[in-house]
Design a protein around this motif. Sequence first.
Motif, short mmCIF file in Angstrom:
data_model
loop_
_atom_site.label_atom_id
_atom_site.label_comp_id
_atom_site.label_asym_id
_atom_site.label_seq_id
_atom_site.Cartn_x
_atom_site.Cartn_y
_atom_site.Cartn_z
N GLY A 14 29.07 38.63 28.37
CA GLY A 14 30.40 39.15 28.11
C GLY A 14 31.08 39.66 29.37
N ALA A 15 30.31 40.37 30.23
CA ALA A 15 30.87 40.87 31.49
C ALA A 15 31.27 39.70 32.38
N GLY A 16 30.41 38.67 32.44
CA GLY A 16 30.74 37.50 33.26
C GLY A 16 31.99 36.80 32.77
N ALA A 17 32.13 36.65 31.45
CA ALA A 17 33.32 36.01 30.90
C ALA A 17 34.58 36.81 31.22
N ALA A 18 34.50 38.14 31.17
CA ALA A 18 35.66 38.98 31.51
C ALA A 18 36.04 38.82 32.98
N VAL A 19 35.04 38.77 33.87
CA VAL A 19 35.33 38.61 35.30
C VAL A 19 35.96 37.25 35.57
N VAL A 20 35.40 36.19 34.99
CA VAL A 20 35.94 34.85 35.19
C VAL A 20 37.38 34.77 34.70
N LEU A 21 37.64 35.35 33.55
CA LEU A 21 39.01 35.33 33.01
C LEU A 21 39.97 36.08 33.92
N ALA A 22 39.57 37.24 34.44
CA ALA A 22 40.44 38.02 35.32
C ALA A 22 40.73 37.26 36.61
N VAL A 23 39.72 36.63 37.19
CA VAL A 23 39.92 35.90 38.44
C VAL A 23 40.82 34.69 38.24
N LEU A 24 40.59 33.94 37.17
CA LEU A 24 41.42 32.77 36.89
C LEU A 24 42.87 33.17 36.61
N ALA A 25 43.06 34.23 35.84
CA ALA A 25 44.42 34.63 35.47
C ALA A 25 45.20 35.13 36.68
N LEU A 26 44.52 35.72 37.68
CA LEU A 26 45.22 36.32 38.81
C LEU A 26 45.54 35.31 39.91
N ARG A 54 35.99 42.36 25.23
CA ARG A 54 35.89 41.54 26.44
C ARG A 54 37.27 41.22 27.01
N GLY A 55 38.23 40.96 26.12
CA GLY A 55 39.58 40.71 26.61
C GLY A 55 40.18 41.94 27.27
N ALA A 56 39.98 43.12 26.66
CA ALA A 56 40.49 44.35 27.27
C ALA A 56 39.84 44.60 28.62
N ALA A 57 38.54 44.32 28.73
CA ALA A 57 37.86 44.50 30.02
C ALA A 57 38.43 43.56 31.06
N ALA A 58 38.72 42.31 30.67
CA ALA A 58 39.28 41.35 31.61
C ALA A 58 40.66 41.78 32.11
N PHE A 59 41.51 42.27 31.21
CA PHE A 59 42.85 42.67 31.60
C PHE A 59 42.83 43.96 32.44
N LEU A 60 41.93 44.88 32.12
CA LEU A 60 41.79 46.08 32.97
C LEU A 60 41.32 45.70 34.37
N LEU A 61 40.38 44.75 34.44
CA LEU A 61 39.91 44.29 35.75
C LEU A 61 41.04 43.60 36.51
N LEU A 62 41.87 42.85 35.81
CA LEU A 62 43.02 42.18 36.44
C LEU A 62 43.98 43.22 37.03
N ARG A 90 49.85 34.28 30.90
CA ARG A 90 49.04 33.05 30.87
C ARG A 90 47.73 33.26 30.13
N ALA A 91 47.09 34.41 30.36
CA ALA A 91 45.79 34.66 29.73
C ALA A 91 45.92 35.37 28.39
N GLY A 92 46.95 36.18 28.24
CA GLY A 92 47.07 37.00 27.04
C GLY A 92 47.41 36.19 25.79
N VAL A 93 48.30 35.21 25.94
CA VAL A 93 48.71 34.43 24.77
C VAL A 93 47.54 33.65 24.16
N PRO A 94 46.79 32.84 24.96
CA PRO A 94 45.64 32.14 24.34
C PRO A 94 44.55 33.10 23.86
N TRP A 95 44.35 34.22 24.57
CA TRP A 95 43.37 35.21 24.11
C TRP A 95 43.79 35.79 22.76
N LEU A 96 45.07 36.05 22.61
CA LEU A 96 45.57 36.59 21.34
C LEU A 96 45.40 35.57 20.21
#
Length: 463
Positions: A14-26, A54-62, A90-96
């Motif tokens: 879960g942590a890895g998925a959040a990091v990958v999502l934050a890096v890709l989105a940024l 996990r989505g909240a963690a990704a957006f906070l990391l972003l 870009r990331a929030g709409v598909p995550w939602l």
Amino acid sequence: MTSTSPRWVRHLFGAGAAVVLAVLALRPQPGPVTALLTALVAFAVGRGPDGVGRGAAAFLLLLLMSAVGVAVGATGWQETTRETLSALTRAGVPWLIGSAWRLRTQVRHQAEARVIQKRRQRRTALLRERDAERLGLAESLHDDLGHALSLVALNLGRLEVDPTLTPPARESVATARRELSLAVGRLGASVGSLRSGAAPGLPRRADITDLLEQARRAGADLRVKAMPSAERLGDFDQVTLVRVLQETVTNATKHASGRPVTLDISASGDQLYVTARNALADTSSAMDGTGTGLSALDRHLQGVGGYLQTQHGDGEFVLRARLPSRPVTRSDADDSAVLDDEDLETVLRSGAERRGRVILAVTALVIVAVLGAVEIVMTSEARRALLPAEDYAQIRVGDSRGQTEHLLPEHGLLPRPETGPGTECHDYAVTAVPLDDRSGDVHRICFSDGAVTSTHYVRSDSR
């Protein structure tokens, strides 16, 4: 990750998925491949377990990465704000969408679980009512029939000591009295088992040979035409088989006392067939009696997956029964009768469908609101950086910065285009109307040493 994976593995994934999502989105100004990959990862995170966390963690990391970029001076705050807003979109709409999909699935599963729970509760209530009714009937039967049978046994006991009876007659009376006493005892034991919660029903002999011998000693003329081996008969429910034979003998002795009864028992595959034939004293004797015993046997056989057929004609009564090797259990039979509650299932499932549609509708409204907010921000930015075509046409290569300042807007579009050393370029909006075909196109003005070095009209598909 499956639910059987260790907890630390699931947390790490879960942590890895959040990091990958934050890096890709940024990633600034991502290409089609990166944008598609970001959308897929965001949807997977929202659709997966703990998608909200996990989505909240990704957006906070972003947001943290964006703040660090501004703090170290890597990017300006205006450019960072714009890129962060784009990344969140870009990331929030598909995550939602993924989160809404998962929530809708959970609502359906919860509805199914409630259906199963309601079925079990209804089955338990009906079984409890049925057992209470059976217990009441059994106790009433015990009080009434037990009293009558006891009086009969008492009379037989007095008859047994009658000196006028011959020894054979006296022995027959003694046998009848003992059998009657055993029957009364079994009746009392059956009611006692019902009170203690045991399976309802009178105890029955589980030995076919003993049953046939007892019937012969009582005077029944039983003739066995065919019968499978004891090992083969062991493949079938002995209690049900004994009940069929017991009812067969009882019915024959009742309607054709003293006449022979022919039994033909055969096994084929996983089915056991029992055929009993006996002559009738007269054609009307087959209609005597209430038929309660055969009706109860018919219901029992149907409940375990078999059947019972009877016919009479030409002075003969024929009983045919079929027994399966694997009878339906009590719980299966009860479920088939109790769990057919279509109204309850319809209400629960329709409620789940309505909640699912509400979830999707709310998600669509949130997405529309987010996209609308982004469009308002982008339109506002375009208005601040609008360079009309007539003003752009007045700017020539070689003009000094002072000559162009009154023509250029105070703010340019972000991010600024990449340039070489000593060159500074700015992009300005061609139009601030979102539905205009030129929306996204820019006027690019480049300066070097305080003078205009180039002017370009850049279309949105080539930026």
